[in-house]
Enzyme design. Structure first.
Site, PDB file in Angstrom:
ATOM      1  N   VAL A  66     -26.706 -38.760   1.547  1.00 16.10           N
ATOM      2  CA  VAL A  66     -25.806 -38.175   0.568  1.00 16.10           C
ATOM      3  C   VAL A  66     -24.460 -37.887   1.215  1.00 16.10           C
ATOM      4  O   VAL A  66     -24.411 -37.377   2.344  1.00 16.10           O
ATOM      5  CB  VAL A  66     -26.417 -36.887  -0.053  1.00 16.10           C
ATOM      6  CG1 VAL A  66     -26.691 -35.834   1.006  1.00 16.10           C
ATOM      7  CG2 VAL A  66     -25.510 -36.327  -1.136  1.00 16.10           C
ATOM      8  N   SER A  67     -23.388 -38.259   0.558  1.00 13.97           N
ATOM      9  CA  SER A  67     -22.022 -37.973   0.998  1.00 13.97           C
ATOM     10  C   SER A  67     -21.802 -38.527   2.407  1.00 13.97           C
ATOM     11  O   SER A  67     -21.958 -39.717   2.638  1.00 13.97           O
ATOM     12  CB  SER A  67     -21.769 -36.469   0.916  1.00 13.97           C
ATOM     13  OG  SER A  67     -20.405 -36.156   1.010  1.00 13.97           O
ATOM     14  N   TRP A  68     -21.451 -37.672   3.380  1.00 13.17           N
ATOM     15  CA  TRP A  68     -21.272 -38.111   4.772  1.00 13.17           C
ATOM     16  C   TRP A  68     -22.522 -38.840   5.260  1.00 13.17           C
ATOM     17  O   TRP A  68     -22.439 -39.871   5.927  1.00 13.17           O
ATOM     18  CB  TRP A  68     -20.971 -36.893   5.641  1.00 13.17           C
ATOM     19  CG  TRP A  68     -20.702 -37.149   7.081  1.00 13.17           C
ATOM     20  CD1 TRP A  68     -19.484 -37.332   7.671  1.00 13.17           C
ATOM     21  CD2 TRP A  68     -21.672 -37.213   8.148  1.00 13.17           C
ATOM     22  NE1 TRP A  68     -19.630 -37.514   9.031  1.00 13.17           N
ATOM     23  CE2 TRP A  68     -20.961 -37.451   9.343  1.00 13.17           C
ATOM     24  CE3 TRP A  68     -23.057 -37.117   8.204  1.00 13.17           C
ATOM     25  CZ2 TRP A  68     -21.590 -37.565  10.583  1.00 13.17           C
ATOM     26  CZ3 TRP A  68     -23.695 -37.243   9.432  1.00 13.17           C
ATOM     27  CH2 TRP A  68     -22.953 -37.462  10.594  1.00 13.17           C
TER      28      TRP A  68
END
Length: 286
Positions: free
Chosen positions: A108-110
């Protein structure tokens, strides 16, 4: 190895030496019989295991593995900087320690960037790939400046008043679900200044975009339609570059739709991960 309470239910939490680093690793249900490979999960920047523990608990029919990045949660500070290559390799050492061969990879995300790199660098250990609220790295469409500047400020972890004041700017749809904001803040533990800095610089100059057309995996891309940090157009870019991909948009979801839209997210995850092998997967297995 010790058992630790993680979000009301028990996960096994241990400190693992992996690739010359000591990491706090949590895993669920690895000793239970399952028809599914475990999920290897890469968290967002600065986030600790507890932040995503509710997702691990909901996916009760399969194993789940994640770890605190160096300098986050309870993993010790990194002594030297790292990059997606070294961290993906380190993750394989965690899997070796747990005697796991193949995983479904999720980020998720980074952590979505690390998940992409892991799947490209270690294709034989990756069955399927799930990318949530993420981008192709430096070649991305940026979110709102107001959200990005606050996202890069570690005060969002250290100062509860700062987090409370700017929560809507940072996470959008989170505030639409009663109680979810307080629950999420209560699960966070601030990263160390060095840990946060090293996560920020780990992605400098990195992009997966040139390699994505060669991704030979089934890929699910999940995006929040109201994400002010990672606009949904980044998911469309990923979907256009990855030939065996599917894009799912949670129209009223913000950056944390995995938690605010937990039931919907888990239903989509199960549908994707439990689907029969595609022809390309059958050929690889032959």
């Amino acid at each position: 190895m010790t058992a630790s309470k993680v979000e009301k239910m028990t996960a096994t939490v241990e400190m693992v030496e992996a690739g010359g680093r000591k990491l706090r690793v949590a895993h669920w249900r690895l000793g239970e019989r399952s028809d599914h490979p475990p999920i290897l999960f890469f968290n967002g920047i600065g986030a600790n295991i507890e932040a995503v523990a509710p997702l691990a608990e909901k996916l009760s029919e399969r194993g789940f593995v994640m770890f605190d990045m160096p300098g986050t949660g309870e993993s010790p500070d990194p002594s030297v900087p790292y990059n997606p290559f070294t961290m993906a390799w380190t993750a394989t050492k965690v899997l070796d320690h747990l005697a796991i061969d193949t995983v479904d990879v999720m980020g998720v995300s980074w952590g979505g960037a690390i998940a992409q790199h892991f799947a490209l660098q270690h294709p034989k250990r990756t069955r399927r790939l799930v990318l949530a609220a993420t981008t192709a790295g430096m070649l991305m469409v940026p979110g709102k400046l107001s959200a990005l500047t606050k996202m890069a400020d570690p005060r969002r972890y250290i100062d509860p008043e700062y987090m409370n004041e700017h929560f809507m700017t940072l996470y959008g749809g989170m505030t639409k679900r009663p109680g979810s904001k307080a629950q999420h803040i209560g699960r966070l533990k601030p990263p160390s200044p060095r840990g946060y800095l090293y996560q920020l610089i780990a992605m400098l100059g990195w992009t997966s975009l040139p390699a994505l057309p060669f991704m030979d995996k089934e890929v699910l891309i999940m995006m929040g339609g109201e994400d002010s940090i990672v606009p949904v157009v980044n998911g469309r870019i990923l979907a256009a570059a990855i030939r065996n991909s599917r894009l799912e948009v949670f129209e009223d979801g913000g950056h944390l739709f995995l938690l605010t839209h937990a039931d919907e997210s888990v239903a989509v995850l199960r549908e994707f991960l439990d689907a029969p092998d595609s022809p390309s997967e059958q050929r690889r297995a032959a």
